[in-house]
Design a protein around this motif. Structure first.
Motif, short mmCIF file in Angstrom:
data_model
loop_
_atom_site.label_atom_id
_atom_site.label_comp_id
_atom_site.label_asym_id
_atom_site.label_seq_id
_atom_site.Cartn_x
_atom_site.Cartn_y
_atom_site.Cartn_z
N LEU A 1 0.84 -1.20 0.00
CA LEU A 1 0.00 0.00 0.00
C LEU A 1 0.88 1.25 0.00
CD1 LEU A 1 -2.87 1.25 0.21
CD2 LEU A 1 -2.54 1.27 2.70
N HIS A 2 0.65 2.11 -0.97
CA HIS A 2 1.39 3.37 -1.01
C HIS A 2 0.60 4.41 -0.22
CE1 HIS A 2 4.60 5.83 -2.67
NE2 HIS A 2 3.72 6.80 -2.86
N VAL A 3 1.30 5.17 0.61
CA VAL A 3 0.67 6.15 1.49
C VAL A 3 1.23 7.53 1.19
CG1 VAL A 3 0.25 6.83 3.88
CG2 VAL A 3 0.42 4.40 3.29
N ILE A 4 0.35 8.52 1.10
CA ILE A 4 0.75 9.91 0.87
C ILE A 4 0.09 10.77 1.95
CG2 ILE A 4 0.80 11.84 -0.74
CD1 ILE A 4 0.31 9.80 -3.00
N LEU A 5 0.89 11.58 2.62
CA LEU A 5 0.39 12.48 3.66
C LEU A 5 0.62 13.92 3.24
CD1 LEU A 5 1.90 10.69 6.81
CD2 LEU A 5 -0.33 10.29 5.74
N ALA B 1 -3.38 -0.05 -4.68
CA ALA B 1 -4.09 1.12 -4.16
C ALA B 1 -3.10 2.15 -3.62
CB ALA B 1 -5.06 0.70 -3.06
N VAL B 2 -3.63 3.36 -3.46
CA VAL B 2 -2.89 4.42 -2.78
C VAL B 2 -3.82 5.05 -1.75
CG1 VAL B 2 -3.47 6.07 -4.63
CG2 VAL B 2 -1.61 6.59 -3.04
N LEU B 3 -3.31 5.26 -0.56
CA LEU B 3 -4.05 5.90 0.54
C LEU B 3 -3.52 7.32 0.70
CD1 LEU B 3 -5.77 5.99 3.22
CD2 LEU B 3 -3.75 4.99 4.36
N VAL B 4 -4.42 8.29 0.71
CA VAL B 4 -4.04 9.68 0.91
C VAL B 4 -4.75 10.22 2.15
CG1 VAL B 4 -4.07 12.02 -0.04
CG2 VAL B 4 -3.70 10.07 -1.56
N LEU C 1 -3.21 14.20 -5.67
CA LEU C 1 -2.08 13.41 -5.16
C LEU C 1 -2.25 11.94 -5.53
CD1 LEU C 1 -1.62 15.00 -1.61
CD2 LEU C 1 0.09 15.02 -3.45
N ALA C 2 -3.45 11.42 -5.32
CA ALA C 2 -3.71 10.01 -5.63
C ALA C 2 -3.54 9.73 -7.12
CB ALA C 2 -5.11 9.63 -5.16
N SER C 3 -4.11 10.59 -7.96
CA SER C 3 -4.02 10.38 -9.41
C SER C 3 -2.59 10.50 -9.91
CB SER C 3 -4.90 11.40 -10.15
OG SER C 3 -6.26 11.22 -9.83
N SER C 4 -1.86 11.47 -9.37
CA SER C 4 -0.48 11.67 -9.81
C SER C 4 0.35 10.42 -9.56
CB SER C 4 0.14 12.88 -9.09
OG SER C 4 -0.51 14.08 -9.45
N TYR C 5 0.12 9.79 -8.41
CA TYR C 5 0.87 8.56 -8.11
C TYR C 5 0.35 7.38 -8.93
CZ TYR C 5 2.29 4.25 -5.92
OH TYR C 5 2.78 2.98 -5.74
N LEU C 6 -0.96 7.13 -8.86
CA LEU C 6 -1.51 5.88 -9.38
C LEU C 6 -1.50 5.83 -10.90
CD1 LEU C 6 -2.86 3.43 -7.81
CD2 LEU C 6 -4.99 4.24 -8.83
N LEU C 7 -1.81 6.95 -11.55
CA LEU C 7 -1.96 6.93 -13.00
C LEU C 7 -0.72 7.43 -13.74
CD1 LEU C 7 -5.63 8.25 -13.29
CD2 LEU C 7 -4.82 5.89 -13.18
N PHE C 8 0.08 8.27 -13.08
CA PHE C 8 1.25 8.84 -13.72
C PHE C 8 2.57 8.33 -13.14
CE2 PHE C 8 -2.12 11.83 -14.63
CZ PHE C 8 -1.87 12.24 -15.94
#
Length: 441
Positions: free
Chosen positions: A34-38, A208-211, A386-393
């Motif tokens: 799981l990728h996490v962004i704060l 998934a990515v959790l923000v 933030l989520a889109s930048s990580y997951l899609l790009f």
């Protein structure tokens, strides 16, 4: 808060281009993938918790379309520790709001709570990932909900099937050819085991990515993230399929009859490259130049000056694998739709032939600067970006640097993108017309 921020932004825009503040963030991975962004922002006592899964309608089987959108609804049904029908009551009872949305490429869930309810939000999203209850009563209930949604949004709405009819003709191999809501017949035919298998495959931490964004204490946030998400088992690696479309080399002509309209529409649609490319950004700028607002070229020409159209529009559908560039017009009175298409083609030819003026270019760049600022004007917008930048790009910092790509697009690149993608032999021309009345027997 959102309205206040937007009002401030609007007042500032009157004086010129707004300078965007850099979005600060911290990112890390849990052992389960799981990728996490704060992103910490104490300016308001709210916090958003969101999870974006890398699953959309393009990940479905051709005979089971609509699954990703179905799960957008189904995963609110309840979990092992949240009784059926209690999800929304828990959220509203603790001063929060929540929602979800699905695209061809991803599914996104989020909750907005007062800051003191971050732990609750993290627990609820971990429950959705680890302990969803997928049973027949939930499937049947959401099947009825989605059928009603399809009737309201697509089948009984004027021009409701417009984009669906474009997609299924622009794409012949790629799953972008079907609509996100999918086929009701496919959903009716699906067995409970198929829904459970779809959940097991895609709704996993390593997909998934959790923000977490807003006003929160990072130490507590990291502790709760580890506590609630760290023990969720890693899923099997997902092998994404690739689908290559053959180039369109001659005009695709088609007609669709809509029983809900009285005014026909003419549609010209072009298959375009992935949203990750510079060309996609150039096409965004072309779209804005042609039809964004009353001062745009097509609006001034066809609506204001020549009074040939009631409405004119152009937009670039940005997607992970391919895009779609769509232009549509609604004729005024007895104007032939072929005349509208001719005028559209004249404007595209100008873009292909001549560099846009320095004045238009500067106006265009200012507009994209303002859009960048507005997209990050709310904590909700920042979280999704933030989520889109990580997951899609694959680059979280794109939330800050994407505007630099737009800034670097040249006038010649705009011209070259028009020449490369917007030609009559590379497009679909769709006559979207009122359904013919059936004569009585």
């Amino acid at each position: 808060m959102k309205q206040i921020l937007m009002a401030v932004s609007t007042s500032l825009l009157l004086g010129g281009t707004v300078s965007a503040q850099k979005v600060a963030f911290e990112e890390f991975d849990l052992d389960n993938g799981l990728h996490v962004i704060l992103h910490n922002d104490p300016s308001a006592p709210v916090v958003i918790t969101s999870v974006m899964y890398h699953v959309g309608s393009k990940d479905e089987s051709p005979d089971r379309t609509g699954f990703a959108h179905f799960f957008e609804h189904l995963l609110f049904e309840g979990t092992e520790n949240i009784k059926r029908g209690e999800w929304f009551k828990i959220v509203s009872g603790n001063g929060g709001t929540n929602n979800a949305n699905t695209s061809d490429d991803r599914t996104y869930y989020y909750e907005v709570f007062p800051s003191n309810n971050l732990e609750l939000a993290l627990w609820m999203e971990s429950e959705r990932m680890l302990h969803p209850i997928i049973n027949q009563i939930g499937v049947d209930t959401q099947n009825d909900v989605i059928k009603e949604e399809k009737r309201y949004v697509y089948d009984n709405k004027p021009y409701g099937n417009f984009l669906s009819e474009v997609k299924k003709r622009l794409f012949t191999k790629h799953p972008y050819r079907w609509s996100v809501i999918g086929s009701m017949e496919h959903l009716d035919a699906a067995k409970l085991e198929e829904f459970r298998a779809f959940n097991k495959k895609f709704y996993i931490p390593n997909n998934a990515v959790l923000v977490v964004a807003g006003d929160f204490d990072k130490t507590n946030a990291k502790k709760w993230i580890s506590q609630y998400f760290g023990s969720i088992p890693k899923g099997a690696p997902i092998q994404k399929q690739t689908f290559a479309e053959e180039p369109i080399t001659k005009t695709i002509s088609a007609t669709y009859e809509d029983p809900n309209i009285q005014i026909p529409a003419i549609v010209a649609a072009y298959r375009t490259p992935s949203m990750k490319t510079r060309d996609a950004r150039a096409l965004d700028m072309i779209s804005s130049l042609l039809s964004d607002g009353r001062s745009s070229r097509l609006y001034k020409k066809l609506v204001d000056d020549k009074k040939m159209a009631l409405q004119i529009g152009a937009f670039n559908v940005n997607q992970e694998d391919y895009g779609s560039y769509v232009i549509f017009g609604l004729p005024l009175e007895q104007t032939p739709t072929t005349d509208i298409l001719k005028e559209i083609d004249e404007e595209i030819t100008k873009l292909q032939t001549d560099l846009i003026s320095e004045k238009d270019f500067e106006k265009l760049r200012n507009k994209f600067e303002n859009q960048h600022v507005n997209s990050n004007a709310t904590i909700e917008g920042i979280a999704e970006n933030l989520a889109s930048s990580y997951l899609l790009f694959g680059d979280v910092n794109l939330i800050n640097t994407d505007i630099d790509i737009y800034r670097s697009i040249t006038r010649d690149e705009i011209r070259q993108a028009a020449k490369k993608y917007l030609n009559p032999n590379q497009r679909l021309v769709l006559d979207y017309i009122p359904a013919k009345s059936k004569s009585a027997n």
